[in-house]
Scaffold this motif. Sequence first.
Motif, short mmCIF file in Angstrom:
data_model
loop_
_atom_site.label_atom_id
_atom_site.label_comp_id
_atom_site.label_asym_id
_atom_site.label_seq_id
_atom_site.Cartn_x
_atom_site.Cartn_y
_atom_site.Cartn_z
N SER A 162 0.99 -1.12 0.16
CA SER A 162 -0.08 -0.07 0.10
C SER A 162 0.95 1.34 -0.01
CB SER A 162 -0.78 0.04 1.12
OG SER A 162 -1.70 -1.05 1.33
N TYR A 163 0.32 2.43 -0.69
CA TYR A 163 1.14 3.54 -0.75
C TYR A 163 0.10 4.61 -0.69
CZ TYR A 163 5.32 0.98 -2.25
OH TYR A 163 6.21 0.06 -2.33
N ILE A 164 0.61 5.84 0.14
CA ILE A 164 -0.08 7.01 0.39
C ILE A 164 0.34 8.03 -0.76
CG2 ILE A 164 -0.79 8.63 1.86
CD1 ILE A 164 0.17 6.79 4.19
N HIS A 165 -0.78 8.63 -1.42
CA HIS A 165 -0.50 9.59 -2.36
C HIS A 165 -1.17 10.82 -1.81
CE1 HIS A 165 0.98 6.76 -5.33
NE2 HIS A 165 0.16 5.94 -4.66
N PHE A 166 -0.42 12.02 -1.50
CA PHE A 166 -0.84 13.41 -1.14
C PHE A 166 -1.38 14.41 -2.12
CE2 PHE A 166 1.41 11.80 2.54
CZ PHE A 166 0.48 11.71 3.29
N LYS A 167 -2.32 14.95 -2.06
CA LYS A 167 -2.89 15.87 -2.97
C LYS A 167 -1.58 17.22 -2.92
CE LYS A 167 -6.64 19.10 -4.23
NZ LYS A 167 -8.09 18.95 -3.75
N ASP A 168 -1.29 17.65 -4.07
CA ASP A 168 -0.27 18.69 -4.29
C ASP A 168 -0.71 20.23 -3.80
OD1 ASP A 168 1.44 16.88 -5.50
OD2 ASP A 168 1.07 17.54 -7.94
N GLY A 169 -0.01 20.79 -3.11
CA GLY A 169 -0.03 22.04 -2.48
C GLY A 169 -1.01 22.15 -1.44
N GLU A 196 -2.00 22.06 2.79
CA GLU A 196 -1.29 22.30 3.95
C GLU A 196 -2.02 21.62 5.08
OE1 GLU A 196 -1.32 26.56 4.84
OE2 GLU A 196 -0.38 27.03 3.13
N SER A 197 -3.21 20.96 4.70
CA SER A 197 -3.64 19.96 6.02
C SER A 197 -4.69 19.17 5.22
CB SER A 197 -4.27 20.73 7.20
OG SER A 197 -5.50 21.48 6.59
N LEU A 198 -5.15 18.09 5.81
CA LEU A 198 -6.19 17.16 5.13
C LEU A 198 -7.00 16.52 6.37
CD1 LEU A 198 -5.43 13.89 6.13
CD2 LEU A 198 -3.28 14.75 4.33
N ASN A 199 -8.09 16.49 6.10
CA ASN A 199 -8.94 15.91 7.12
C ASN A 199 -9.74 14.54 6.44
OD1 ASN A 199 -10.97 16.65 5.33
ND2 ASN A 199 -11.45 18.38 6.71
N GLU A 200 -9.37 14.17 5.36
CA GLU A 200 -10.01 12.90 4.77
C GLU A 200 -8.97 12.25 3.90
OE1 GLU A 200 -14.18 11.46 2.34
OE2 GLU A 200 -13.36 13.73 2.16
N ILE A 201 -8.84 10.99 3.87
CA ILE A 201 -8.23 10.07 2.79
C ILE A 201 -8.84 9.04 2.21
CG2 ILE A 201 -7.31 8.72 4.68
CD1 ILE A 201 -4.63 8.66 3.29
N PHE A 202 -8.87 9.07 0.85
CA PHE A 202 -9.50 7.86 0.14
C PHE A 202 -8.97 6.54 0.20
CE2 PHE A 202 -11.28 12.11 -1.17
CZ PHE A 202 -12.75 11.45 -1.22
N LEU A 203 -9.57 5.44 0.13
CA LEU A 203 -8.98 4.29 0.10
C LEU A 203 -9.34 3.58 -1.15
CD1 LEU A 203 -9.79 3.05 3.76
CD2 LEU A 203 -7.70 4.06 3.02
N ASN A 243 -5.51 12.91 -7.86
CA ASN A 243 -5.77 14.40 -7.57
C ASN A 243 -6.24 14.55 -6.23
OD1 ASN A 243 -8.22 13.01 -8.11
ND2 ASN A 243 -9.07 14.87 -9.04
N GLU A 244 -6.45 13.56 -5.37
CA GLU A 244 -6.97 13.59 -4.04
C GLU A 244 -5.93 12.75 -3.24
OE1 GLU A 244 -9.46 15.11 -3.18
OE2 GLU A 244 -10.54 15.46 -4.87
N ASN A 245 -6.03 13.02 -1.86
CA ASN A 245 -5.17 12.05 -0.93
C ASN A 245 -5.83 10.80 -0.66
OD1 ASN A 245 -3.96 14.49 0.41
ND2 ASN A 245 -6.06 15.16 1.18
N ILE A 246 -4.78 9.87 -1.24
CA ILE A 246 -5.31 8.47 -1.42
C ILE A 246 -4.45 7.56 -0.97
CG2 ILE A 246 -4.50 8.51 -3.77
CD1 ILE A 246 -7.06 6.96 -4.42
N LEU A 247 -5.06 6.53 -0.43
CA LEU A 247 -4.22 5.19 -0.12
C LEU A 247 -4.64 4.32 -1.00
CD1 LEU A 247 -2.26 3.48 1.77
CD2 LEU A 247 -4.20 3.33 3.30
#
Length: 200
Positions: A78-85, A87-94, A131-135
Amino acid sequence: MKTKLFVPQNIFTKIFLSELNLQNDFHIQFSDASLISQNLVKDENSIGLIPTMDLLTFKDLFVSSEIGMSFNGLISNSYIHFKDGQESLNEIFLKGDVTSNEIILSKLLFKEFYDINVKTTLIKDETLHLNENILIVGDENYQKELFIKGLSFSEEIIELIDSPYANFIFAGASENILKDFTNKYKIIFQSGIQKNMRIC
């Protein structure tokens, strides 16, 4: 009648199985990792590699103390990919072959490291991607070479727990069948250890 062996459909399981000639003794069935524990409960004449966090729900399964699959390094399922630009996040997609491990441990990870109560959301729309915070869980990381730009989930969990990350462990509803498997195959598994993978 052959014992059923349920395993996740991923590259690491195929490496794991390549050390043995199990077809003579087992009926191998590839499955979504999240369904394997349920299959073991339904069929006592079976064993399988289950996500470690499934033990919180499936407490009656017997677990091998000798054979499992853990990761120790950058290599991960599994790898985590963060949205560019951001400063904070409150949700991650799986996305992918998501299990209880990713759902539970991702929440712990973000809480412990960043003090964030992150919301986890399973992806149903396949058009939603990097294009989203995603695992992302499973072979898509390697088939599309996404792992190159991703953050290893295993490496993060290893840092969190200060131990190798046991992603999958062998379990079954029958103690005898599980013991027989362990006693017969553990030496072969240990002699075929792959770099950055550990047999536990």
